[in-house]
Design a protein around this motif. Structure first.
Motif, mmCIF file in Angstrom:
data_model
loop_
_atom_site.group_PDB
_atom_site.id
_atom_site.type_symbol
_atom_site.label_atom_id
_atom_site.label_comp_id
_atom_site.label_asym_id
_atom_site.label_seq_id
_atom_site.Cartn_x
_atom_site.Cartn_y
_atom_site.Cartn_z
ATOM 1 N N ILE A 236 3.512 6.552 9.755
ATOM 2 C CA ILE A 236 3.090 5.654 8.678
ATOM 3 C C ILE A 236 2.800 6.423 7.392
ATOM 4 C CG2 ILE A 236 1.200 4.156 7.930
ATOM 5 C CD1 ILE A 236 1.493 2.604 10.452
ATOM 6 N N PRO A 237 2.022 7.529 7.423
ATOM 7 C CA PRO A 237 1.986 8.328 6.185
ATOM 8 C C PRO A 237 3.371 8.867 5.874
ATOM 9 C CG PRO A 237 0.794 9.445 7.944
ATOM 10 C CD PRO A 237 1.108 8.066 8.440
ATOM 11 N N GLY A 238 4.008 9.457 6.895
ATOM 12 C CA GLY A 238 5.414 9.825 6.920
ATOM 13 C C GLY A 238 6.048 10.264 5.616
ATOM 14 N N ILE A 239 7.200 9.658 5.353
ATOM 15 C CA ILE A 239 8.012 10.086 4.218
ATOM 16 C C ILE A 239 7.293 9.866 2.880
ATOM 17 C CG2 ILE A 239 10.191 9.685 3.028
ATOM 18 C CD1 ILE A 239 11.405 9.138 5.791
ATOM 19 N N LEU B 70 -7.414 10.509 -7.160
ATOM 20 C CA LEU B 70 -7.351 9.545 -6.072
ATOM 21 C C LEU B 70 -6.413 10.054 -4.985
ATOM 22 C CD1 LEU B 70 -8.161 6.676 -5.128
ATOM 23 C CD2 LEU B 70 -6.054 5.874 -6.147
ATOM 24 N N ASN B 71 -5.351 10.719 -5.407
ATOM 25 C CA ASN B 71 -4.393 11.279 -4.462
ATOM 26 C C ASN B 71 -5.060 12.340 -3.586
ATOM 27 O OD1 ASN B 71 -1.813 11.318 -3.463
ATOM 28 N ND2 ASN B 71 -1.060 12.829 -4.934
ATOM 29 N N TRP B 72 -5.863 13.156 -4.216
ATOM 30 C CA TRP B 72 -6.631 14.182 -3.487
ATOM 31 C C TRP B 72 -7.593 13.512 -2.508
ATOM 32 C CZ3 TRP B 72 -12.044 14.992 -4.257
ATOM 33 C CH2 TRP B 72 -12.561 16.097 -3.592
ATOM 34 N N PHE B 73 -8.308 12.488 -2.992
ATOM 35 C CA PHE B 73 -9.251 11.756 -2.148
ATOM 36 C C PHE B 73 -8.527 11.122 -0.966
ATOM 37 C CE2 PHE B 73 -11.198 7.623 -1.176
ATOM 38 C CZ PHE B 73 -12.442 8.039 -0.750
ATOM 39 N N THR B 74 -7.352 10.549 -1.242
ATOM 40 C CA THR B 74 -6.589 9.887 -0.188
ATOM 41 C C THR B 74 -6.204 10.865 0.911
ATOM 42 O OG1 THR B 74 -5.665 8.466 -1.890
ATOM 43 C CG2 THR B 74 -4.592 8.439 0.230
ATOM 44 N N PHE B 75 -5.792 12.067 0.489
ATOM 45 C CA PHE B 75 -5.423 13.064 1.494
ATOM 46 C C PHE B 75 -6.605 13.356 2.417
ATOM 47 C CE2 PHE B 75 -5.475 17.520 2.832
ATOM 48 C CZ PHE B 75 -4.365 17.501 3.669
ATOM 49 N N TRP B 76 -7.796 13.488 1.840
ATOM 50 C CA TRP B 76 -8.954 13.807 2.673
ATOM 51 C C TRP B 76 -9.407 12.616 3.500
ATOM 52 C CZ3 TRP B 76 -9.894 18.412 4.220
ATOM 53 C CH2 TRP B 76 -9.378 19.462 3.472
ATOM 54 N N LEU B 77 -9.156 11.405 2.987
ATOM 55 C CA LEU B 77 -9.418 10.214 3.796
ATOM 56 C C LEU B 77 -8.517 10.238 5.034
ATOM 57 C CD1 LEU B 77 -11.270 7.780 3.339
ATOM 58 C CD2 LEU B 77 -9.328 6.536 2.437
ATOM 59 N N TYR B 78 -7.268 10.650 4.817
ATOM 60 C CA TYR B 78 -6.328 10.772 5.928
ATOM 61 C C TYR B 78 -6.835 11.790 6.951
ATOM 62 C CZ TYR B 78 -2.165 12.598 8.305
ATOM 63 O OH TYR B 78 -1.290 13.065 9.247
ATOM 64 N N ILE B 79 -7.349 12.912 6.453
ATOM 65 C CA ILE B 79 -7.870 13.942 7.362
ATOM 66 C C ILE B 79 -9.063 13.390 8.157
ATOM 67 C CG2 ILE B 79 -8.960 16.215 7.490
ATOM 68 C CD1 ILE B 79 -6.044 16.393 6.817
ATOM 69 N N VAL B 80 -9.953 12.652 7.468
ATOM 70 C CA VAL B 80 -11.097 12.058 8.173
ATOM 71 C C VAL B 80 -10.592 11.127 9.280
ATOM 72 C CG1 VAL B 80 -13.031 10.458 7.934
ATOM 73 C CG2 VAL B 80 -12.689 12.240 6.242
ATOM 74 N N ALA C 259 5.732 0.842 -1.154
ATOM 75 C CA ALA C 259 4.366 0.806 -1.672
ATOM 76 C C ALA C 259 3.831 -0.625 -1.687
ATOM 77 C CB ALA C 259 4.329 1.410 -3.073
ATOM 78 N N TRP C 260 4.707 -1.594 -1.975
ATOM 79 C CA TRP C 260 4.253 -2.991 -1.934
ATOM 80 C C TRP C 260 3.850 -3.390 -0.526
ATOM 81 C CZ3 TRP C 260 2.328 -5.824 -5.520
ATOM 82 C CH2 TRP C 260 2.738 -5.665 -6.846
ATOM 83 N N ILE C 261 4.616 -2.929 0.461
ATOM 84 C CA ILE C 261 4.252 -3.272 1.842
ATOM 85 C C ILE C 261 2.918 -2.634 2.202
ATOM 86 C CG2 ILE C 261 4.962 -3.210 4.248
ATOM 87 C CD1 ILE C 261 7.805 -2.917 3.337
ATOM 88 N N GLN C 262 2.773 -1.341 1.829
ATOM 89 C CA GLN C 262 1.506 -0.660 2.125
ATOM 90 C C GLN C 262 0.342 -1.418 1.518
ATOM 91 O OE1 GLN C 262 2.721 3.158 0.420
ATOM 92 N NE2 GLN C 262 2.330 4.114 2.398
ATOM 93 N N ILE D 138 -3.037 2.435 1.999
ATOM 94 C CA ILE D 138 -3.133 1.496 0.875
ATOM 95 C C ILE D 138 -3.242 2.258 -0.444
ATOM 96 C CG2 ILE D 138 -4.660 -0.155 -0.255
ATOM 97 C CD1 ILE D 138 -5.422 -1.205 2.485
ATOM 98 N N LEU D 139 -4.132 3.261 -0.469
ATOM 99 C CA LEU D 139 -4.367 3.972 -1.722
ATOM 100 C C LEU D 139 -3.138 4.777 -2.144
ATOM 101 C CD1 LEU D 139 -8.055 5.052 -1.182
ATOM 102 C CD2 LEU D 139 -7.180 3.264 -2.658
ATOM 103 N N THR D 140 -2.408 5.329 -1.153
ATOM 104 C CA THR D 140 -1.164 6.015 -1.497
ATOM 105 C C THR D 140 -0.199 5.037 -2.156
ATOM 106 O OG1 THR D 140 -1.449 7.424 0.423
ATOM 107 C CG2 THR D 140 0.724 7.399 -0.565
#
Lengths: 554, 234
Positions: free
Chosen positions: A88-91, A114-124, A211-214, A177-179
């Motif tokens: 899902i994060p995938g490509i 926000l991109n940086w934050f999103t990456f760390w949200l993914y790690i969490v 991105a619309w689907i996400q 969603i944020l990505t």
């Protein structure tokens, strides 16, 4: 030597001296994309190892070394990691981050922090998902055993650790969603001057539709997971038939997201295909607009087909018929894309480099995956094939043989862009053939086993299915060898490969017109004015050329 | 972020110059991003309204009976409080635009105050319901015991506490980001010329009160046909 994005970066907080902290705090889209790739592939191999463990168990009928409960947890772990942590994060997370801003001539995404934050949200999310794995009780693993779909009411009643897995899926959904949000704003706002929507590279179109689907589908599954969590804590009864709730409602809400999610996986992959085919055919892509708009229509129709997962769950015959026909319709824009790709290659000067091999291999495997999908979209056939290995094989042909193969194609295609080095072509091609053959030997027998009635998610089977499982096993061995070999070739290429230069494939899109290789921190030194189509070739040569100030000189 | 950002210029073949939109200082992009985020909130609450509508069609009378037992006076007062807070929020934004930073801060404080009043009334309501034995996890909302309510009422109250709870959570988040906004204004980071943060928080608050405008009739008003219920409340 000029500095690349490996040498310097912008940080979210302050300007730390240590290289490690600079990576942890980086807001540069290229570095974030690379970190996603590192984490995702680590999890990919954990999930592959789980799958191999299941193949060992299935080598012969009866229990070998795993009992049924462990097997249930194994396929749940495999599914949860592969779906929520990897594909899902995938490509979008990897190439959407690294390549998409370069393709549209942007310096970064619209919201770098926000991109940086999103990456760390993914790690969490990843940490929470794994934490439930290490929660031992009664001396055994206590991972969820529900399958990655968490169907109620079993997920509400099982004693295993479903709640942490649900929380993890919710957090990962937020990251997704944020990505998507970030990419939508980026594509709307940061395109280079002159680049209208129909001058964007097709990969960007794929990312845009994704991105619309996400953005619009993920919140639905998010709230469904929250309701399931509340259900487990307080017993509110929404999905629990013993309190008047409706478990089929859970399936509806789950698939309203999770079916569009498979298009969320495949659309950027199709985008990669649409990049590779014209470049290695040295020909302008056939039917640019139809490919672009078919991405959008796949995303649109994909919202309306979720019911085909519920043919056997209790739904009116009328609804089944409607969902069945809507599902057929998705095959139409997909078919349009396939014909466009084939037509692009017709009379082209085809160069069989590794990325092109992967793309062509995918056309075979995804065609099988897609067409078997049409068979199980038919209500009558599906009643027979639901929850068999036929469906499992279809899914893996479409997602592994489609999305992941194209992810690998993209890895080979953009490898020189990202690393500045070139891998060994001969070895990369051998790795492709190992993967391609191994994959087909692994999955094709499962179509037959499933058609003959082998149900999915069983740790035991009747002796007549043994031959299929054993062929699959050897296929898995070849496939895993191929995977390991491919990564070895790429890593060796990065460490010892020759410098690739700025545009080794003679491609036309903007990410191949950077000043240096690997790219500098803020991408293009000057942003070009885009008054050309993305894939302009004339007699096999790129048409558009720039001087060092990104001004057209042709 | 940096206010001295100078946009780059791209030159086409005829030598004409075109301004490049960077991610810095992109007010329109900031608005677009937040509108998209609002879509996700709508989809999330939309899914819950879908569930609610589905069960309302299955358990019509139970839903009306359960709704009749809610306290319409407190719920109604809360609706008015929230509508007023939307007004103060909007006025604050207008004042910020016209350059009256002090007035804008006053209005944000008023909004925070009203939000706290809303939460306070909500707490009174929930406490009363808890004392009546109606709360998530209590016996009345579990099946198969002597206090059990009918299926429809269990589902109604389950959704009631989930949705008003989630809405209350958004109010708390709203108070938090308004306090943060005040801090940013004091630090001079949000000014009449650069108030995208204020704009987006006002947008957020509008959505939060708009969701309540749908939550209120769906939970409190469907059972209001029984006039005695309005008077008696609990």
């Amino acid at each position: 030597m000029s500095k690349s994005y490996f040498d310097e970066t912008h940080c979210a907080i302050g300007h730390p001296k240590s290289t490690f902290m600079q990576w942890m705090l980086t807001v540069d889209h290229k570095r974030i994309g690379l970190m996603y790739a590192a984490v995702m592939f680590t999890f990919f191999f954990i999930a592959v190892a789980t799958a191999l463990a299941m193949r060992f168990e299935l080598f012969a009928p009866g229990a070998q070394y795993m009992d049924g409960d462990t097997f249930n947890q194994a396929f749940t772990l495999h599914g949860v990691i592969m779906v929520f942590l990897f594909i899902i994060p995938g490509i979008p997370a990897v190439f959407g981050n690294i390549v998409m801003p370069l393709m549209i001539g942007a310096k970064d995404v619209s919201f770098p922090r926000l991109n940086w934050f999103t990456f760390w949200l993914y790690i969490v999310g990843c940490i929470v998902a794994l934490s439930s794995l290490f929660n031992f009780s009664d001396g055994a693993f206590n991972f969820a055993d529900t399958g990655w779909t968490f169907y109620a009411p079993y997920s509400l009643n099982t004693g295993t650790n479903v709640i942490t897995t649900l929380v993890a899926a919710f957090i990962l959904g937020m990251a997704s969603i944020l990505t998507g949000l970030n990419f939508l704003v980026t594509i709307h706002r940061l395109r280079a001057p002159g680049m209208d929507f129909f001058k964007m590279p097709l990969f960007v179109w794929g990312i845009y539709a994704t991105a619309w689907i996400q953005l619009l589908a993920t919140p639905v599954v998010g709230i469904t997971l929250i309701l399931a969590i509340l259900e487990k804590f307080f017993g509110i009864g929404i999905f629990d038939p013993s309190k008047g709730g409706d478990p089929v409602l859970f399936q509806h809400l789950f698939w309203i997201y999770s079916h569009p999610a498979v298009y969320l996986m495949i659309l950027p992959a199709f985008g990669i295909m649409s990049e590779i085919i014209p470049v290695f055919s040295r020909r302008e892509v056939f039917g640019y607009r139809t490919i672009a708009l078919s991405s959008a229509s796949i995303a649109g129709i994909g919202y309306l087909v979720w019911g085909h997962h519920l043919y056997t769950s209790g739904m009116s015959d009328l609804a089944k018929t409607i969902f069945s026909f809507l599902t057929f319709f998705v095959a139409v824009p997909t078919g349009v894309k396939f014909y466009d790709w084939v037509a692009t290659m017709y009379k082209g000067k085809i160069v069989l480099s590794t990325p092109m091999l992967w793309a062509l291999g995918t056309m075979v495997t995804f065609a099988i995956g897609g067409l078997t999908g049409v068979t199980i979209a038919m209500v009558g056939v599906d009643i027979h094939l639901q929850d068999t290995y036929y469906t499992v094989a279809h899914f893996h042909y479409a997602i592994l043989g489609g999305v992941v193969f194209l992810l690998f194609a993209g890895m080979h295609y953009w490898f020189p862009l990202i690393t500045g080095k070139m891998y060994n072509e001969t070895h990369a091609k051998i790795a492709f053939w190992l993967n391609f053959i191994g994959f087909n030997v692994l999955w094709f027998p499962m179509f037959i086993a499933g058609y003959l009635g082998m149900p999915r998610r069983y740790f035991d089977y009747l002796p007549e299915f043994q031959i299929y499982h054993q062929i699959s096993f050897w296929g898995a061995i070849i496939f895993i060898t191929g995977l390991a070999y491919m990564f070895y070739v790429l890593i060796q290429g990065w460490r010892k490969g020759e410098s690739a230069g700025v545009n080794p494939w003679r491609a036309t899109t903007l990410e191949w017109h950077l000043p240096t290789s690997p790219p500098p921190l803020e991408n293009h030194t000057k942003v070009p004015y885009v008054d050309f189509n993305p894939y302009e070739y004339h007699h096999g040569e790129p048409v558009v050329k720039f001087d060092e100030n990104m001004k057209r000189i042709d | 972020m940096s206010h001295e950002y100078v946009p780059e210029i791209a030159v086409d073949r005829e030598g004409k110059e075109h301004e490049v939109q960077g991610w810095q200082d992109d007010t329109y992009g900031g608005k677009l991003g937040f509108w998209l985020f609002m879509f996700t909130e709508v989809m999330m609450f939309g899914a819950m309204f879908l569930i609610l509508t589905y069960y309302f069609s299955l358990h019509h009378q139970d839903f009306i009976n359960a709704s009749a037992s809610l306290n319409r006076v407190l719920g109604g007062v809360n609706t008015v409080v929230l509508l007023f807070s939307a007004l103060t929020m909007g006025l604050g934004l207008l004042k910020m635009r016209s350059g009256d930073v002090k007035g804008a801060k006053l209005m944000i404080w008023a909004t925070i105050l009203l939000a706290i009043v809303f939460l306070g009334i909500k707490a009174v309501e929930w406490t009363a319901e808890y004392q009546h034995g109606v709360f998530l996890g209590l016996e009345a909302l579990q099946a198969g015991n002597e206090f059990s309510k009918p299926f429809g009422e269990i589902l109604f109250f389950g959704m009631y506490f989930t949705m008003t709870g989630l809405h209350g959570f958004h109010i708390i988040i709203g108070i938090g980001i308004m306090l943060w906004l005040l801090k940013r204004i004091n630090a001079g980071k949000v000014t009449p010329h650069h108030h995208i943060l204020h704009f987006n928080i006002a947008l957020y608050w509008d959505l939060v009160h708009l969701i309540w405008v749908f939550v209120f009739p769906y939970f409190y008003m469907i059972g209001a046909g029984d006039i005695a219920g309005v008077v008696n409340g609990h």
